[in-house]
Design a protein around this motif. Structure first.
Motif, PDB file in Angstrom:
ATOM      1  N   ASP A   1       0.697  -1.252  -0.096  1.00  0.00           N
ATOM      2  CA  ASP A   1      -0.064   0.003   0.136  1.00  0.00           C
ATOM      3  C   ASP A   1       0.845   1.223   0.107  1.00  0.00           C
ATOM      4  O   ASP A   1       0.463   2.323  -0.788  1.00  0.00           O
ATOM      5  CB  ASP A   1      -1.005  -0.132   1.232  1.00  0.00           C
ATOM      6  CG  ASP A   1      -1.996  -1.049   1.235  1.00  0.00           C
ATOM      7  OD1 ASP A   1      -2.197  -1.416  -0.123  1.00  0.00           O
ATOM      8  OD2 ASP A   1      -2.643  -1.413   2.169  1.00  0.00           O
ATOM      9  N   ASP A   2       1.832   1.386   0.707  1.00  0.00           N
ATOM     10  CA  ASP A   2       2.883   2.443   0.859  1.00  0.00           C
ATOM     11  C   ASP A   2       3.468   2.437  -0.757  1.00  0.00           C
ATOM     12  O   ASP A   2       3.516   3.765  -1.140  1.00  0.00           O
ATOM     13  CB  ASP A   2       4.030   2.180   1.811  1.00  0.00           C
ATOM     14  CG  ASP A   2       5.017   3.253   1.853  1.00  0.00           C
ATOM     15  OD1 ASP A   2       4.373   4.225   1.893  1.00  0.00           O
ATOM     16  OD2 ASP A   2       6.279   3.156   1.794  1.00  0.00           O
ATOM     17  N   LEU A   3       3.903   1.481  -1.276  1.00  0.00           N
ATOM     18  CA  LEU A   3       4.254   1.635  -2.855  1.00  0.00           C
ATOM     19  C   LEU A   3       3.258   2.400  -3.806  1.00  0.00           C
ATOM     20  O   LEU A   3       3.581   3.184  -4.392  1.00  0.00           O
ATOM     21  CB  LEU A   3       4.551   0.230  -3.199  1.00  0.00           C
ATOM     22  CG  LEU A   3       5.218   0.412  -4.835  1.00  0.00           C
ATOM     23  CD1 LEU A   3       6.397   1.210  -5.254  1.00  0.00           C
ATOM     24  CD2 LEU A   3       5.374  -1.069  -5.241  1.00  0.00           C
ATOM     25  N   LYS A   4       1.948   1.946  -3.479  1.00  0.00           N
ATOM     26  CA  LYS A   4       1.003   2.517  -4.189  1.00  0.00           C
ATOM     27  C   LYS A   4       0.825   4.013  -3.846  1.00  0.00           C
ATOM     28  O   LYS A   4       0.469   4.924  -4.854  1.00  0.00           O
ATOM     29  CB  LYS A   4      -0.441   1.627  -4.114  1.00  0.00           C
ATOM     30  CG  LYS A   4      -0.413   0.529  -4.428  1.00  0.00           C
ATOM     31  CD  LYS A   4      -1.715  -0.313  -4.310  1.00  0.00           C
ATOM     32  CE  LYS A   4      -1.957  -1.809  -4.562  1.00  0.00           C
ATOM     33  NZ  LYS A   4      -2.952  -2.563  -4.425  1.00  0.00           N
ATOM     34  N   ASP A   5       0.940   4.347  -2.637  1.00  0.00           N
ATOM     35  CA  ASP A   5       0.751   5.636  -2.399  1.00  0.00           C
ATOM     36  C   ASP A   5       1.902   6.559  -2.971  1.00  0.00           C
ATOM     37  O   ASP A   5       1.628   7.673  -3.458  1.00  0.00           O
ATOM     38  CB  ASP A   5       1.064   5.882  -0.986  1.00  0.00           C
ATOM     39  CG  ASP A   5      -0.283   5.602   0.128  1.00  0.00           C
ATOM     40  OD1 ASP A   5      -1.097   5.260  -0.482  1.00  0.00           O
ATOM     41  OD2 ASP A   5      -0.046   5.376   1.404  1.00  0.00           O
ATOM     42  N   ASP A   6       2.996   6.082  -3.100  1.00  0.00           N
ATOM     43  CA  ASP A   6       4.207   6.563  -3.940  1.00  0.00           C
ATOM     44  C   ASP A   6       3.903   7.045  -5.301  1.00  0.00           C
ATOM     45  O   ASP A   6       4.200   7.769  -5.791  1.00  0.00           O
ATOM     46  CB  ASP A   6       5.700   6.076  -3.586  1.00  0.00           C
ATOM     47  CG  ASP A   6       6.027   6.004  -2.200  1.00  0.00           C
ATOM     48  OD1 ASP A   6       5.472   7.101  -1.422  1.00  0.00           O
ATOM     49  OD2 ASP A   6       6.831   5.433  -1.871  1.00  0.00           O
ATOM     50  N   ILE A   7       3.546   5.703  -5.760  1.00  0.00           N
ATOM     51  CA  ILE A   7       3.078   5.750  -7.315  1.00  0.00           C
ATOM     52  C   ILE A   7       1.932   6.764  -7.488  1.00  0.00           C
ATOM     53  O   ILE A   7       2.039   7.591  -8.474  1.00  0.00           O
ATOM     54  CB  ILE A   7       2.584   4.453  -7.887  1.00  0.00           C
ATOM     55  CG1 ILE A   7       3.712   3.472  -7.798  1.00  0.00           C
ATOM     56  CG2 ILE A   7       2.015   4.392  -9.143  1.00  0.00           C
ATOM     57  CD1 ILE A   7       3.066   2.037  -8.019  1.00  0.00           C
ATOM     58  N   ARG A   8       0.817   7.087  -6.790  1.00  0.00           N
ATOM     59  CA  ARG A   8      -0.209   8.001  -6.793  1.00  0.00           C
ATOM     60  C   ARG A   8       0.531   9.304  -6.894  1.00  0.00           C
ATOM     61  O   ARG A   8       0.176  10.165  -7.852  1.00  0.00           O
ATOM     62  CB  ARG A   8      -1.228   7.920  -5.921  1.00  0.00           C
ATOM     63  CG  ARG A   8      -1.825   6.584  -5.961  1.00  0.00           C
ATOM     64  CD  ARG A   8      -3.149   6.547  -4.874  1.00  0.00           C
ATOM     65  NE  ARG A   8      -3.876   5.342  -4.887  1.00  0.00           N
ATOM     66  CZ  ARG A   8      -3.633   4.383  -4.261  1.00  0.00           C
ATOM     67  NH1 ARG A   8      -2.820   4.543  -3.193  1.00  0.00           N
ATOM     68  NH2 ARG A   8      -4.461   3.289  -4.420  1.00  0.00           N
ATOM     69  N   LEU A   9       1.508   9.724  -6.037  1.00  0.00           N
ATOM     70  CA  LEU A   9       1.916  10.927  -5.909  1.00  0.00           C
ATOM     71  C   LEU A   9       2.828  11.382  -7.099  1.00  0.00           C
ATOM     72  O   LEU A   9       3.057  12.478  -7.679  1.00  0.00           O
ATOM     73  CB  LEU A   9       2.971  11.114  -4.852  1.00  0.00           C
ATOM     74  CG  LEU A   9       2.193  11.476  -3.483  1.00  0.00           C
ATOM     75  CD1 LEU A   9       3.114  11.600  -2.144  1.00  0.00           C
ATOM     76  CD2 LEU A   9       1.481  12.731  -3.588  1.00  0.00           C
ATOM     77  N   ASN A  10       3.673  10.180  -7.479  1.00  0.00           N
ATOM     78  CA  ASN A  10       4.517  10.551  -8.839  1.00  0.00           C
ATOM     79  C   ASN A  10       3.746  10.630 -10.041  1.00  0.00           C
ATOM     80  O   ASN A  10       4.210  11.408 -11.019  1.00  0.00           O
ATOM     81  CB  ASN A  10       5.542   9.097  -8.954  1.00  0.00           C
ATOM     82  CG  ASN A  10       6.522   8.952  -7.709  1.00  0.00           C
ATOM     83  OD1 ASN A  10       6.838  10.165  -7.349  1.00  0.00           O
ATOM     84  ND2 ASN A  10       7.048   8.069  -7.565  1.00  0.00           N
TER      85      ASN A  10
END
Length: 450
Positions: free
Chosen positions: A130-139
């Protein structure tokens, strides 16, 4: 009829293909697609599946095992008769089979702790995903806004060039009529050439930013990839009504990176318990069932005459069971257990320190994001004021130029200042929007440009 049906299918295919090529991606579509198709996300999902399998393994270790065995052999020459355990020198055909089961009754509760650890590890892998998905959303949001910014600047460059073309046409007429000198025409032509170069550079920036966004989405058809042609104003937000401390406290309650760090502490605590469990004795229970057949086996019948029972009879005659318990007490193992406990204690301290460091990093990031929102908001407001002033100055300069009270060089300088002010206004607007969305994201507000 068949040719007509083929034609209809081809037309539908062409229409569908054209629509697919003309698709304009929204921010929400880009975010969802990136999360669903990112290769690293797929790898982390596989790690999560492995963690779930580990949990199943740990649960299975609490259950008794059951194994079957069978041996078929043939002996020629000297061997031991399985009936009377005496030496014999004849060919024998033997079959042995059995079942065995073992169950760990107590091992310092390590099996229970292993199950607890496996459960926590599965949760940790979910937080990691889920943390990786958060980073992807921001990027993706950042890359999307960059495309928007470059597109808006390109529109401004083209609009400016259109105005300059009109000035160039009018200046040519005035030069030909002898009202203005040839140098004014050359100055306007230089301005037009410079703006043409800006358009070329702007088109390049749009293309590069589109490619960068497509790569984040794992899309390789760069030529047919584009985002929706929309102009976004600064969205209304009351995020600054909350203090940085309030935003930080809210982020601690839901941020996946913090939950992952906290879960790593729990994993280290379980590792320490597992290591300490090796100090305790291990008690296990076992059960075995066995039987055999041999063609040299002889037993007396009712009259005392030896005979060889058939296969099925021997399996029942010579079967047997054994069961019991086994206790292993650790006395000395080269300080292995003691050193493992020490390592686990160090690992626990490291996990706790990392957890505190992650909280400090998050607080620092939020404080910086909070300051950035205020700073970029003021920068955007200042850029708008500057743009308004430059436009007024340009209009005044144009009026003077049109009546011959200003030369072309000074007029082109006024126009260049407007161009720079418009570029700054666009850049600071999208910088402000992105910082605003970052701060809202830390407060738990999903990324959206609405």
């Amino acid at each position: 009829m068949r040719n007509r049906l083929t034609t209809i299918i081809l037309l539908l295919f062409i229409v569908c293909t054209t629509q697919a090529q003309m698709r304009k991606w929204t921010l929400q579509e880009c975010v969802e697609y990136a999360v669903e198709n990112n290769l690293t996300v797929e790898q982390f999902e596989l790690d999560l599946e492995n963690a779930k399998i580990d949990k199943s393994d740990a649960l299975g270790n609490l259950l008794p095992n059951l194994n079957g065995s069978s041996t078929v052999s043939s002996n020629t020459g000297f061997s031991i008769n399985p009936t009377n355990n005496l030496p014999t020198n004849q060919t024998a055909f033997n079959v042995n089979g059995g079942l065995s089961s073992n169950l760990t009754l107590f091992d310092g509760l390590r099996n229970i702790k292993q199950l607890n650890r496996a459960k926590i590890n599965a949760i940790a892998n979910q937080y990691r995903l889920d943390d990786l998905k958060d980073d992807i959303r921001l990027n993706v949001a950042n890359a999307y806004l960059q495309v928007l910014s470059n597109k808006e600047q390109l529109k401004t460059f083209r609009a400016q060039y259109a105005v300059t073309e009109q000035d160039l046409k009018r200046t040519k007429e005035l030069v030909e009529s002898g009202v203005l000198p040839q140098g004014d025409l050359l100055e306007i032509e230089a301005t037009a050439a410079n703006q043409e170069q800006q358009i070329v550079n702007g088109e390049s920036l749009v293309l590069i930013s589109r490619v960068n966004l497509a790569q984040l989405l794992q899309i390789t058809d760069y030529e047919n990839f584009d985002i929706a042609d929309e102009e976004f104003n600064v969205p209304p937000s009351d995020i600054l009504d909350n203090s940085a401390k309030v935003i930080f406290d809210k982020a601690l309650s839901f941020r996946n990176d913090i939950k992952l760090s906290q879960t790593n502490v729990e994993l280290a605590e379980e590792d320490l318990k597992i290591a300490k469990g090796a100090y305790y004795p291990t008690l296990s229970a076992f059960f075995q069932y066995g039987t055999r057949y041999s063609d040299v086996t002889q037993i007396p019948d009712a009259n005392g005459i030896p005979f060889t029972p058939d296969f099925t009879d021997q399996l029942w005659i010579f079967d047997g069971i054994s069961y019991g318990a086994q206790l292993n007490v650790p006395i000395f193992n080269g300080w292995n257990t003691k050193n493992n406990v020490k390592r686990s204690k160090i690992g626990l301290l490291q996990a706790k320190l990392q957890f505190e460091q992650d909280k400090l990093d998050l607080e620092s990031t939020i404080q910086q994001a909070y300051v950035d929102v205020g700073t970029f908001e003021k920068a955007y407001e200042a850029a708008l004021k500057t743009l308004e002033a430059r436009r007024l100055a340009y209009n005044y300069a144009k009026e003077r130029y049109d009546v011959g009270l200003m030369n072309a060089f000074d007029f082109s300088q006024a126009q260049a200042r407007v161009d720079n002010a418009e570029a700054d206004a666009i850049r600071t607007k999208y910088d402000y929007i992105f910082r605003l969305k970052i701060l809202e994201f830390f407060f738990g507000i999903p990324i959206s440009l609405n």
